[in-house]
Scaffold this motif. Structure first.
Motif, PDB file in Angstrom:
ATOM      1  N   ALA A  43      22.440  -8.529   0.393  1.00 39.58           N
ATOM      2  CA  ALA A  43      23.239  -8.457   1.617  1.00 39.58           C
ATOM      3  C   ALA A  43      24.599  -9.120   1.430  1.00 39.58           C
ATOM      4  CB  ALA A  43      22.485  -9.109   2.772  1.00 39.58           C
ATOM      5  N   ALA A  44      24.626 -10.278   0.756  1.00 38.92           N
ATOM      6  CA  ALA A  44      25.892 -10.961   0.497  1.00 38.92           C
ATOM      7  C   ALA A  44      26.787 -10.116  -0.402  1.00 38.92           C
ATOM      8  CB  ALA A  44      25.628 -12.325  -0.140  1.00 38.92           C
ATOM      9  N   SER A  45      26.180  -9.462  -1.387  1.00 42.03           N
ATOM     10  CA  SER A  45      26.931  -8.575  -2.267  1.00 42.03           C
ATOM     11  C   SER A  45      27.565  -7.436  -1.473  1.00 42.03           C
ATOM     12  CB  SER A  45      26.007  -8.017  -3.356  1.00 42.03           C
ATOM     13  OG  SER A  45      26.631  -6.991  -4.099  1.00 42.03           O
ATOM     14  N   ARG A  46      26.804  -6.854  -0.560  1.00 41.75           N
ATOM     15  CA  ARG A  46      27.326  -5.770   0.271  1.00 41.75           C
ATOM     16  C   ARG A  46      28.474  -6.253   1.154  1.00 41.75           C
ATOM     17  NH1 ARG A  46      21.472  -3.211   2.074  1.00 41.75           N
ATOM     18  NH2 ARG A  46      21.131  -1.933   0.214  1.00 41.75           N
ATOM     19  N   ASP A  47      28.317  -7.434   1.739  1.00 43.85           N
ATOM     20  CA  ASP A  47      29.376  -7.977   2.594  1.00 43.85           C
ATOM     21  C   ASP A  47      30.657  -8.218   1.799  1.00 43.85           C
ATOM     22  OD1 ASP A  47      27.611  -7.893   4.685  1.00 43.85           O
ATOM     23  OD2 ASP A  47      27.278 -10.072   4.782  1.00 43.85           O
ATOM     24  N   ALA A  48      30.499  -8.753   0.585  1.00 43.77           N
ATOM     25  CA  ALA A  48      31.669  -9.012  -0.256  1.00 43.77           C
ATOM     26  C   ALA A  48      32.369  -7.706  -0.621  1.00 43.77           C
ATOM     27  CB  ALA A  48      31.257  -9.770  -1.517  1.00 43.77           C
ATOM     28  N   LYS A  49      31.597  -6.700  -0.967  1.00 44.41           N
ATOM     29  CA  LYS A  49      32.178  -5.388  -1.286  1.00 44.41           C
ATOM     30  C   LYS A  49      32.953  -4.828  -0.096  1.00 44.41           C
ATOM     31  CE  LYS A  49      29.042  -3.648  -4.894  1.00 44.41           C
ATOM     32  NZ  LYS A  49      28.180  -4.824  -5.117  1.00 44.41           N
ATOM     33  N   GLU A  50      32.410  -5.018   1.101  1.00 44.53           N
ATOM     34  CA  GLU A  50      33.094  -4.499   2.285  1.00 44.53           C
ATOM     35  C   GLU A  50      34.431  -5.215   2.494  1.00 44.53           C
ATOM     36  OE1 GLU A  50      34.008  -2.041   5.255  1.00 44.53           O
ATOM     37  OE2 GLU A  50      32.348  -1.854   3.829  1.00 44.53           O
ATOM     38  N   LEU A  51      34.456  -6.506   2.265  1.00 43.07           N
ATOM     39  CA  LEU A  51      35.726  -7.242   2.338  1.00 43.07           C
ATOM     40  C   LEU A  51      36.723  -6.710   1.325  1.00 43.07           C
ATOM     41  CD1 LEU A  51      34.523 -10.942   2.772  1.00 43.07           C
ATOM     42  CD2 LEU A  51      35.947  -9.665   4.386  1.00 43.07           C
ATOM     43  N   LEU A  52      36.266  -6.497   0.097  1.00 41.09           N
ATOM     44  CA  LEU A  52      37.150  -6.017  -0.962  1.00 41.09           C
ATOM     45  C   LEU A  52      37.539  -4.561  -0.749  1.00 41.09           C
ATOM     46  CD1 LEU A  52      35.386  -7.724  -3.995  1.00 41.09           C
ATOM     47  CD2 LEU A  52      37.558  -8.383  -2.934  1.00 41.09           C
ATOM     48  N   ARG A  53      36.729  -3.830  -0.013  1.00 40.47           N
ATOM     49  CA  ARG A  53      37.054  -2.434   0.283  1.00 40.47           C
ATOM     50  C   ARG A  53      38.178  -2.331   1.315  1.00 40.47           C
ATOM     51  NH1 ARG A  53      33.464   2.005   0.384  1.00 40.47           N
ATOM     52  NH2 ARG A  53      31.669   0.621   0.630  1.00 40.47           N
ATOM     53  N   ARG A  54      38.137  -3.177   2.322  1.00 36.84           N
ATOM     54  CA  ARG A  54      39.048  -2.976   3.453  1.00 36.84           C
ATOM     55  C   ARG A  54      40.266  -3.897   3.464  1.00 36.84           C
ATOM     56  NH1 ARG A  54      34.787  -5.842   6.672  1.00 36.84           N
ATOM     57  NH2 ARG A  54      35.715  -7.820   7.355  1.00 36.84           N
ATOM     58  N   SER A  55      40.229  -4.984   2.712  1.00 35.25           N
ATOM     59  CA  SER A  55      41.287  -5.983   2.823  1.00 35.25           C
ATOM     60  C   SER A  55      42.120  -6.092   1.548  1.00 35.25           C
ATOM     61  CB  SER A  55      40.677  -7.355   3.146  1.00 35.25           C
ATOM     62  OG  SER A  55      41.663  -8.371   3.077  1.00 35.25           O
ATOM     63  N   ASP A  56      43.390  -5.727   1.630  1.00 40.41           N
ATOM     64  CA  ASP A  56      44.304  -5.932   0.504  1.00 40.41           C
ATOM     65  C   ASP A  56      44.594  -7.418   0.306  1.00 40.41           C
ATOM     66  OD1 ASP A  56      44.345  -3.212   0.269  1.00 40.41           O
ATOM     67  OD2 ASP A  56      46.445  -2.955   0.889  1.00 40.41           O
ATOM     68  N   ALA A  57      44.529  -8.195   1.397  1.00 46.32           N
ATOM     69  CA  ALA A  57      44.789  -9.636   1.296  1.00 46.32           C
ATOM     70  C   ALA A  57      43.781 -10.316   0.377  1.00 46.32           C
ATOM     71  CB  ALA A  57      44.751 -10.268   2.685  1.00 46.32           C
ATOM     72  N   GLU A  58      42.531  -9.845   0.385  1.00 49.70           N
ATOM     73  CA  GLU A  58      41.531 -10.415  -0.511  1.00 49.70           C
ATOM     74  C   GLU A  58      41.957 -10.249  -1.963  1.00 49.70           C
ATOM     75  OE1 GLU A  58      38.689 -12.119  -0.003  1.00 49.70           O
ATOM     76  OE2 GLU A  58      39.176 -12.157   2.134  1.00 49.70           O
ATOM     77  N   TRP A  59      42.609  -9.154  -2.274  1.00 50.94           N
ATOM     78  CA  TRP A  59      43.034  -8.896  -3.649  1.00 50.94           C
ATOM     79  C   TRP A  59      44.212  -9.773  -4.046  1.00 50.94           C
ATOM     80  CZ3 TRP A  59      40.268  -6.263  -7.109  1.00 50.94           C
ATOM     81  CH2 TRP A  59      39.181  -5.532  -6.606  1.00 50.94           C
ATOM     82  N   GLU A  60      45.012 -10.177  -3.080  1.00 53.57           N
ATOM     83  CA  GLU A  60      46.076 -11.132  -3.396  1.00 53.57           C
ATOM     84  C   GLU A  60      45.482 -12.472  -3.817  1.00 53.57           C
ATOM     85  OE1 GLU A  60      49.217 -10.703  -3.812  1.00 53.57           O
ATOM     86  OE2 GLU A  60      49.143  -8.593  -3.228  1.00 53.57           O
ATOM     87  N   VAL A  61      44.384 -12.840  -3.163  1.00 45.39           N
ATOM     88  CA  VAL A  61      43.695 -14.084  -3.542  1.00 45.39           C
ATOM     89  C   VAL A  61      43.139 -13.962  -4.960  1.00 45.39           C
ATOM     90  CG1 VAL A  61      41.781 -15.631  -2.978  1.00 45.39           C
ATOM     91  CG2 VAL A  61      43.120 -14.583  -1.139  1.00 45.39           C
ATOM     92  N   LEU A  62      42.695 -12.768  -5.316  1.00 48.26           N
ATOM     93  CA  LEU A  62      42.079 -12.540  -6.620  1.00 48.26           C
ATOM     94  C   LEU A  62      43.089 -12.216  -7.717  1.00 48.26           C
ATOM     95  CD1 LEU A  62      39.038 -10.312  -5.554  1.00 48.26           C
ATOM     96  CD2 LEU A  62      38.953 -12.709  -6.257  1.00 48.26           C
TER      97      LEU A  62
END
Length: 332
Positions: free
Chosen positions: A243-262
């Motif tokens: 479930a945590a893996s799925r939630d993380a994927k959803e964040l990375l799917r919809r948020s470009d800001a998450e990719w700036e952090v990464l």
């Protein structure tokens, strides 16, 4: 030892809190220890889980052990140093055929692609005959075998017999491609994405080859691998991890800001590279019904068994039952 020191540190912190507050804070019920390659792309997801406390929200604490090589992660799993690693279903099926009860939860269908320079005369697989090709993963690489099968069927020649294949480490092969030392390169997906950002053209991906050969959709190349017996004793913890893996994927799917952090973790030195990595990662997030993916994986397994033989699949000519985690297969 590192994990023991971390555990001791958490215990010391807990005791300090108890002394200071007079009560015990709420903590996750269990640890899940995952061994990964130091610079592997799965770290992007695991980092997102930890950064957003998705592990604790789902009832566990995630521990990440970074190791230098794929074999080291497998040894860590086999010796019980960790609970999970990231590998492919071929390895899992082969282990099950030999009596080791490992099982698999899909992580990503992002796979390698055959890439050529911007000015290359190569436009399709039909043009690749006789060319010099760099291949990551060696002669038994799944993508290479699928491309061999497709060119043999559609164009009547064998890539291995009629082309010069250069095998080596992915970063070295990417550099050779950039320097013009090879005509084409079949590399892991993130190296292909980096070349794409530099103007290289994508001829065909491994999943496209698999679908041309009979798969109905993209197949997850890699996933989280763990011992089925351990999972049976810790089913709710493993459910929480999924479930945590799925939630993380959803964040990375919809948020470009998450990719700036990464950005620093991805090693992207410019916006074009970050965008290519982001979009190819998103394309690889599993979205099909698991039953369909399992059926296609079994088809691809049969193809690979025919092309790679027992050197690739070991004793099992078909994918071993239980390769995909039965609890997930029977409904989350």
């Amino acid at each position: 030892m590192r994990l023991l020191l971390r555990a001791a540190g958490r215990l010391a912190a807990l005791l300090a809190l108890v002394t200071a507050m007079g009560s015990v804070p709420t903590l996750a019920a269990d640890d899940v220890r995952v061994a990964v390659l130091k610079f592997g792309t799965v770290n992007w997801e695991l980092s997102t889980i930890q950064r957003h406390d998705l592990d604790r929200q789902h009832g566990f604490t995630l521990e990440v052990l970074e190791l230098a090589g794929d074999q080291a992660t497998k040894v860590a799993l086999q010796t019980g140093e960790v609970d999970m690693i990231v590998s492919d279903w071929l390895w899992v099926s082969r282990q099950r055929a030999e009596g080791r009860p490992y099982t698999f939860v899909p992580f990503s269908s992002s796979v390698g692609a055959l890439m050529v320079p911007p000015d290359s005369e190569i436009r399709s697989l039909a043009d690749i005959r006789g060319k010099k090709i760099a291949v990551a993963g060696g002669p038994l690489d799944k993508g290479w075998l699928l491309l061999r099968g497709l060119t043999r069927r559609d164009y009547g020649f064998d890539l291995e017999a009629e082309n010069e294949a250069v095998y080596g480490a992915p970063p070295l092969l990417a550099k050779k491609a950039e320097q013009g030392e090879v005509d084409a390169v079949l590399n892991y997906w993130h190296y292909s994405a980096r070349l794409e950002a530099k103007g290289f053209r994508r001829i065909i991906g491994a999943n496209e080859a698999a679908m041309a050969l009979g798969a109905e959709g993209p197949v997850s190349a890699i996933g989280y691998v763990f011992d089925e017996d351990w999972a049976a004793r810790n089913t709710e913890t493993v459910r929480g991890f999924v479930a945590a893996s799925r939630d993380a994927k959803e964040l990375l799917r919809r948020s470009d800001a998450e990719w700036e952090v990464l950005r620093e973790m991805t090693g992207a030195n410019d916006d074009a590279t970050l965008a290519a990595l982001r979009e190819r990662f998103r394309e690889g997030i599993p979205s099909r019904p698991l039953s369909e993916e399992i059926a296609d994986t079994a088809r691809v397994y049969d193809l690979l068994a025919e092309l790679g033989g027992d050197k690739l699949v070991g004793r099992s000519e078909t994918m071993a039952p239980g390769t995909f985690w039965p609890v997930l297969v029977n409904g989350y």
